[in-house]
Write a protein that holds these residues in place. Structure first.
Motif, mmCIF file in Angstrom:
data_model
loop_
_atom_site.group_PDB
_atom_site.id
_atom_site.type_symbol
_atom_site.label_atom_id
_atom_site.label_comp_id
_atom_site.label_asym_id
_atom_site.label_seq_id
_atom_site.Cartn_x
_atom_site.Cartn_y
_atom_site.Cartn_z
ATOM 1 N N THR A 16 85.600 94.157 109.954
ATOM 2 C CA THR A 16 86.013 93.018 109.145
ATOM 3 C C THR A 16 85.020 92.862 108.005
ATOM 4 N N ALA A 17 85.402 92.056 107.020
ATOM 5 C CA ALA A 17 84.527 91.789 105.882
ATOM 6 C C ALA A 17 84.518 90.292 105.607
ATOM 7 N N ASP A 18 83.367 89.790 105.228
ATOM 8 C CA ASP A 18 83.244 88.387 104.838
ATOM 9 C C ASP A 18 83.542 88.297 103.342
ATOM 10 N N SER A 20 84.570 85.369 102.024
ATOM 11 C CA SER A 20 84.589 83.928 101.739
ATOM 12 C C SER A 20 83.956 83.619 100.386
ATOM 13 N N SER A 21 82.996 84.435 99.960
ATOM 14 C CA SER A 21 82.340 84.193 98.666
ATOM 15 C C SER A 21 83.286 84.377 97.481
ATOM 16 N N SER A 41 93.022 88.527 109.497
ATOM 17 C CA SER A 41 91.733 88.806 110.123
ATOM 18 C C SER A 41 91.907 89.613 111.410
ATOM 19 N N TRP A 73 90.848 79.823 99.386
ATOM 20 C CA TRP A 73 91.059 80.135 100.799
ATOM 21 C C TRP A 73 91.524 78.905 101.568
ATOM 22 N N ASP A 91 89.888 79.352 105.404
ATOM 23 C CA ASP A 91 88.439 79.468 105.215
ATOM 24 C C ASP A 91 87.769 80.338 106.277
ATOM 25 N N GLU A 92 88.094 80.103 107.538
ATOM 26 C CA GLU A 92 87.460 80.870 108.628
ATOM 27 C C GLU A 92 87.931 82.319 108.627
ATOM 28 N N ASP A 93 89.197 82.555 108.344
ATOM 29 C CA ASP A 93 89.721 83.924 108.322
ATOM 30 C C ASP A 93 89.085 84.737 107.197
ATOM 31 N N LYS A 95 86.102 84.770 106.429
ATOM 32 C CA LYS A 95 84.791 85.245 106.897
ATOM 33 C C LYS A 95 84.904 86.504 107.751
ATOM 34 N N LYS A 96 86.131 86.845 108.167
ATOM 35 C CA LYS A 96 86.343 88.012 109.038
ATOM 36 C C LYS A 96 87.645 88.733 108.660
#
Length: 130
Positions: A16-18, A20-21, A41, A73, A91-93, A95-96
Motif C-alpha cells: 500500500t502507499a500513503d 494522504s499528502s 485500499s 479525500w 481520509d483513512e483509505d 493512508k493505505k
C-alpha cells in the motif's frame, strides 16, 4: 448494466502507499457519461466497489470541452447500506491506498465516450477549470 473500469496503481504489488499528502485528486476529463472514482485500499472483486470510498463525477453538458474537478479525500465517502448516511470518509483509505479506480456504468450496447486528460494531486486553484 454494463460496467467499464479503469485503474491506476498507486502502490507496488502486494503493498500500500500513503497518498494522504496529495489531499485528494484533480481529474481533467471529457465525458458524455457520469462515473465514480474509487479509492481502493483493499483489493476485491467488482461486487464490493460500493464498500470503497468514492466520489461522483457528472457527465458534461458539452462532452467535447474538458473540465477539471478536484475532490478532497474527505469527500470520498461510503454510504451506509444505500442510505444517505455516511459510514466513512476516504481520509483513512488514502493512508493505505492501492489503486484509484474509475468506473463507468451504462446499459448494455450503449456507447459512451470519455477521455481522461490528466489525473493529479488536489489543487484548489484548478477547481472548475476547463
Amino acid at each position: 448494466m454494463k460496467q467499464r473500469v479503469i485503474g491506476f496503481m498507486v502502490a507496488d504489488e502486494n503493498k500500500t502507499a500513503d497518498i494522504s499528502s496529495w489531499g485528494g485528486i484533480c481529474l481533467t476529463y471529457t465525458s458524455d457519461a457520469s462515473f465514480r472514482v474509487y479509492l481502493v485500499s483493499e483489493l476485491g472483486d467488482e461486487s464490493d466497489h460500493n464498500t470503497k470510498p468514492h466520489a461522483w463525477f457528472a457527465a458534461l453538458l458539452d462532452p467535447e470541452s474538458p473540465m477539471t474537478k478536484c475532490v478532497q479525500w474527505h469527500d470520498f465517502t461510503v454510504l451506509k447500506n444505500g442510505s444517505s448516511d455516511i459510514e466513512r470518509y476516504g481520509d483513512e483509505d488514502a493512508k493505505k491506498a492501492k489503486v484509484i479506480l474509475i468506473k463507468f456504468e451504462g446499459s448494455s450496447g450503449e456507447q459512451k465516450n470519455f477521455n481522461i486528460k490528466s489525473l493529479g494531486t488536489y489543487d484548489e486553484r484548478l477547481l472548475g477549470r476547463s
